[in-house]
Motif scaffolding. Structure first.
Motif, mmCIF file in Angstrom:
data_model
loop_
_atom_site.group_PDB
_atom_site.id
_atom_site.type_symbol
_atom_site.label_atom_id
_atom_site.label_comp_id
_atom_site.label_asym_id
_atom_site.label_seq_id
_atom_site.Cartn_x
_atom_site.Cartn_y
_atom_site.Cartn_z
ATOM 1 N N GLY A 275 27.450 33.504 44.487
ATOM 2 C CA GLY A 275 28.163 34.755 44.856
ATOM 3 C C GLY A 275 29.188 35.362 43.588
ATOM 4 N N ILE A 276 29.194 34.634 42.565
ATOM 5 C CA ILE A 276 29.857 34.940 41.383
ATOM 6 C C ILE A 276 29.100 35.122 40.262
ATOM 7 C CG2 ILE A 276 31.804 34.102 39.737
ATOM 8 C CD1 ILE A 276 32.587 32.193 41.856
ATOM 9 N N ASP A 277 29.231 36.537 39.561
ATOM 10 C CA ASP A 277 28.484 36.873 38.761
ATOM 11 C C ASP A 277 29.238 36.408 37.450
ATOM 12 O OD1 ASP A 277 26.923 38.345 36.797
ATOM 13 O OD2 ASP A 277 27.030 40.201 37.774
ATOM 14 N N ARG A 278 28.483 35.951 36.279
ATOM 15 C CA ARG A 278 29.059 35.181 35.417
ATOM 16 C C ARG A 278 28.627 36.016 33.932
ATOM 17 N NH1 ARG A 278 27.052 29.215 36.441
ATOM 18 N NH2 ARG A 278 24.772 30.380 36.484
ATOM 19 N N ARG A 279 29.771 36.277 33.200
ATOM 20 C CA ARG A 279 29.471 37.272 32.211
ATOM 21 C C ARG A 279 30.214 36.639 30.904
ATOM 22 N NH1 ARG A 279 26.947 42.265 33.313
ATOM 23 N NH2 ARG A 279 26.272 41.798 35.617
ATOM 24 N N VAL A 280 29.488 36.983 29.712
ATOM 25 C CA VAL A 280 30.298 36.469 28.403
ATOM 26 C C VAL A 280 30.357 37.572 27.445
ATOM 27 C CG1 VAL A 280 29.059 34.079 28.465
ATOM 28 C CG2 VAL A 280 27.707 36.076 27.208
ATOM 29 N N ALA A 281 30.171 38.986 27.859
ATOM 30 C CA ALA A 281 30.290 39.952 27.111
ATOM 31 C C ALA A 281 30.806 41.252 28.040
ATOM 32 C CB ALA A 281 29.004 40.599 26.341
ATOM 33 N N GLY A 282 31.446 42.523 27.438
ATOM 34 C CA GLY A 282 31.943 43.331 28.145
ATOM 35 C C GLY A 282 31.042 43.967 29.114
ATOM 36 N N TYR A 283 31.302 44.867 30.297
ATOM 37 C CA TYR A 283 30.383 45.216 31.009
ATOM 38 C C TYR A 283 31.304 46.452 31.720
ATOM 39 C CZ TYR A 283 33.171 42.166 34.255
ATOM 40 O OH TYR A 283 34.202 41.644 34.657
ATOM 41 N N ALA A 284 30.434 47.219 32.455
ATOM 42 C CA ALA A 284 31.031 48.388 33.051
ATOM 43 C C ALA A 284 30.891 48.215 34.747
ATOM 44 C CB ALA A 284 30.303 49.636 32.887
ATOM 45 N N ALA A 354 39.746 61.711 57.513
ATOM 46 C CA ALA A 354 39.965 61.171 58.987
ATOM 47 C C ALA A 354 40.305 59.964 59.071
ATOM 48 C CB ALA A 354 38.187 61.546 59.533
ATOM 49 N N GLY A 355 40.546 59.396 58.026
ATOM 50 C CA GLY A 355 41.208 57.906 58.088
ATOM 51 C C GLY A 355 40.259 56.914 58.374
ATOM 52 N N ASN A 356 38.841 57.256 58.072
ATOM 53 C CA ASN A 356 37.818 56.081 57.877
ATOM 54 C C ASN A 356 37.995 55.379 56.663
ATOM 55 O OD1 ASN A 356 36.860 57.013 60.877
ATOM 56 N ND2 ASN A 356 35.916 58.435 59.459
ATOM 57 N N ASN A 357 37.658 54.105 56.578
ATOM 58 C CA ASN A 357 37.745 53.224 55.454
ATOM 59 C C ASN A 357 36.470 52.593 55.228
ATOM 60 O OD1 ASN A 357 40.667 53.691 54.768
ATOM 61 N ND2 ASN A 357 41.079 52.476 56.647
ATOM 62 N N SER A 358 36.196 52.396 53.841
ATOM 63 C CA SER A 358 35.045 51.427 53.505
ATOM 64 C C SER A 358 35.515 50.869 52.289
ATOM 65 C CB SER A 358 33.807 52.204 53.136
ATOM 66 O OG SER A 358 33.229 52.997 54.134
ATOM 67 N N THR A 359 34.964 49.396 52.248
ATOM 68 C CA THR A 359 35.584 48.576 51.227
ATOM 69 C C THR A 359 34.137 48.173 50.342
ATOM 70 O OG1 THR A 359 37.370 47.928 52.178
ATOM 71 C CG2 THR A 359 36.677 46.575 50.543
ATOM 72 N N ALA A 360 34.319 47.866 49.116
ATOM 73 C CA ALA A 360 33.261 47.180 48.171
ATOM 74 C C ALA A 360 34.188 46.085 47.322
ATOM 75 C CB ALA A 360 32.553 48.257 47.448
ATOM 76 N N ASN A 361 33.336 44.913 47.089
ATOM 77 C CA ASN A 361 33.903 43.976 46.403
ATOM 78 C C ASN A 361 32.985 43.296 45.581
ATOM 79 O OD1 ASN A 361 35.284 43.440 49.297
ATOM 80 N ND2 ASN A 361 36.657 43.325 47.773
ATOM 81 N N LYS A 362 33.357 42.802 44.344
ATOM 82 C CA LYS A 362 32.646 42.099 43.113
ATOM 83 C C LYS A 362 33.467 40.851 42.654
ATOM 84 C CE LYS A 362 28.458 44.055 43.235
ATOM 85 N NZ LYS A 362 27.138 43.161 43.651
ATOM 86 N N THR A 363 32.935 39.660 42.705
ATOM 87 C CA THR A 363 33.577 38.700 41.942
ATOM 88 C C THR A 363 32.588 38.160 40.516
ATOM 89 O OG1 THR A 363 34.587 38.085 44.185
ATOM 90 C CG2 THR A 363 34.399 36.479 42.388
ATOM 91 N N VAL A 364 33.527 38.160 39.454
ATOM 92 C CA VAL A 364 32.929 38.018 38.169
ATOM 93 C C VAL A 364 33.684 36.969 37.280
ATOM 94 C CG1 VAL A 364 32.410 39.107 35.972
ATOM 95 C CG2 VAL A 364 32.077 40.381 38.090
ATOM 96 N N ARG A 365 33.035 36.167 36.685
ATOM 97 C CA ARG A 365 33.736 34.991 35.959
ATOM 98 C C ARG A 365 33.396 35.340 34.447
ATOM 99 N NH1 ARG A 365 37.291 30.852 35.820
ATOM 100 N NH2 ARG A 365 36.545 29.995 37.773
#
Length: 449
Positions: A275-284, A354-365
């Protein structure tokens, strides 16, 4: 028994004659004789003892609480009873005062029953103007004893008011609405506050909780989704105890039952493990943050983007979604100083109007630092008298960890380098057994990568 009366001339009398304590019919019998004993006895004369007052009832209001009304007259009625007999003609009279000023007595309809012990009565009290009317009703029996009751009637033709809050915009779920209501007539109060959604049909009004200060819980889940924030209307009104109804006050709103869009992606090549995206360079980091699920082009109310690094306090980044809801954030990576290395958790929270909420997450090393390798065996210049040896050492990576099968070694037997061979990694240690170092004596070398 017989008692002697006093005769004076042609009259007779007796005083203090006991007739008993009970009310009701009594009789007296009289006899007299002359000097030659001629005697005459009169027929008994019936009379009544009436010490108790009559009993008057009023059965319409039937109590001492003030009756509120917005009518121009009010009908009252009741009964009059007596153990002997009620008055024959004007047994009940009615007196009226408004705010302390006496008014004309209204007419009374009075009917005596056949046994004369009871009667019914009725009257209509004119209510010509607003105010507090005190009505005194008096009943009388044949002995002129009386019994009175009072009733109070408040005429009130002034409408109460109702004040809902400034309620508008997009709504969802259960919405609490609080407001107030008032009645300006002294002594009068608001009786109920009512509301209705998308109509003012009698019989369909719902009652709020409370009166002077009231509240309701509006369930928007039963309403249709709308394209505009004014498509639904909720109506409010109040009623006072006199039956006056306030002017209807309305508020327009829309219903948004869908959550906003909150998406997050990383550009470039993903290298995901557990579940962890591993990076060695800059990303968007980019995605969508809007409320276009129901209506295209509808923007979100609040967009919050933040990240944590290695579990530290969140860092908030201001992002401004474009008209199509798209957004992006460029994550820098310094491969020289390795300052950006660490575990990042990105969080996007999107809230609609209207007060409704949505959430998104990402985990990166982010890991731009190579692992550290040491050789502990053989030691520097350590002598061996065999053609093969066991080799070992340590390997540590503070980033994503050492890749399985990536630690390799080769041997220089004094003439040439061997090919690369894979060592075994166990935790932070590596090793290889039976490594050939050549039969010839002399200096040997080991290289590990």
């Amino acid at each position: 028994g017989w008692n002697v009366a006093t005769i004076t001339g042609s009259s007779w009398s007796a005083t203090g004659v006991a007739i008993g304590a009970g009310d009701g019919a009594k009789q007296i019998e009289v006899k007299v004789s002359d000097d030659v004993d001629n005697t005459i006895t009169l027929a008994p004369v019936t009379f009544y003892r009436d010490a108790a007052p009559p009993v008057l009832t009023e059965t319409v209001i039937n109590g001492t609480d003030t009756k509120n009304t917005n009518a121009t007259s009010f009908a009252l009625s009741g009964t009059l009873t007596d153990s002997n007999a009620v008055a024959a003609l004007t047994g009940v009279t009615v007196n009226v005062a408004r705010d302390g000023t006496a008014l004309a007595d209204p007419a009374v309809t009075y009917e005596v029953a056949g046994d004369s012990k009871s009667a019914t009565w009725s009257t209509t009290v004119p209510l010509a103007a607003d105010g507090l009317y005190v009505v005194t009703i008096t009943g009388k029996d044949v002995a002129n004893k009386t019994h009175s009751v009072q009733r109070t009637i408040r005429r009130d033709q002034i409408e109460p008011t109702v004040t809902p809050p400034a309620f508008s915009g997009w709504k969802s779920g259960s919405v609490a609405i609080n407001g107030s209501a008032a009645d300006t007539v002294p002594g009068s109060t608001v009786d109920t506050v009512e509301y209705q959604v998308n109509g003012v049909t009698e019989g369909s009004w719902l009652e709020a909780t409370g009166t002077g200060n009231w509240n309701i819980s509006l369930d928007t889940s039963v309403l249709t989704e709308t394209a505009t924030n004014t498509a639904h209307t909720i109506y409010f009104r109040s009623k006072d105890k006199a039956g006056n109804v306030s002017a209807t006050v309305s508020r327009a709103f829309g219903v948004d039952q869908k959550n906003p869009r909150a998406t997050m992606v990383l550009d470039g090549t993903a290298n995901v493990s557990m579940g962890i995206d591993r990076r060695v360079a800059g990303y968007a980091v980019s995605g969508l943050a809007d409320d276009a699920e129901s209506t295209g082009g509808r923007m979100a109310s609040v967009v919050s983007f933040s990240y944590t690094k290695d579990g530290a306090e969140p860092t908030t980044v201001v992002i401004t979604p474009a008209a199509d809801g798209s957004w992006n954030y460029a994550q820098p990576v310094n491969t020289v100083t390795h300052a950006n290395d660490g575990l990042y958790v990105y969080t996007l929270i999107v809230t609609d109007l209207a007060g409704n909420n949505s959430t998104a997450n990402k985990t990166v090393r982010i890991d731009t630092t190579a692992p550290t390798i040491t050789v502990t065996s053989p030691g520097v210049n350590e002598p061996f008298n065999t053609s093969s040896i066991n080799i070992s050492g340590s390997v540590v990576d503070l980033g994503v960890g050492v890749k399985a099968g990536s630690l390799q070694y080769r041997i220089h037997d004094g003439s040439v380098w061997s090919g690369w061979n894979v060592a075994t990694i166990t935790g932070s240690s590596w090793s290889a057994t039976g490594v050939a170092i050549g039969a010839g004596e002399g200096s040997k070398q080991i290289e590990v990568t």
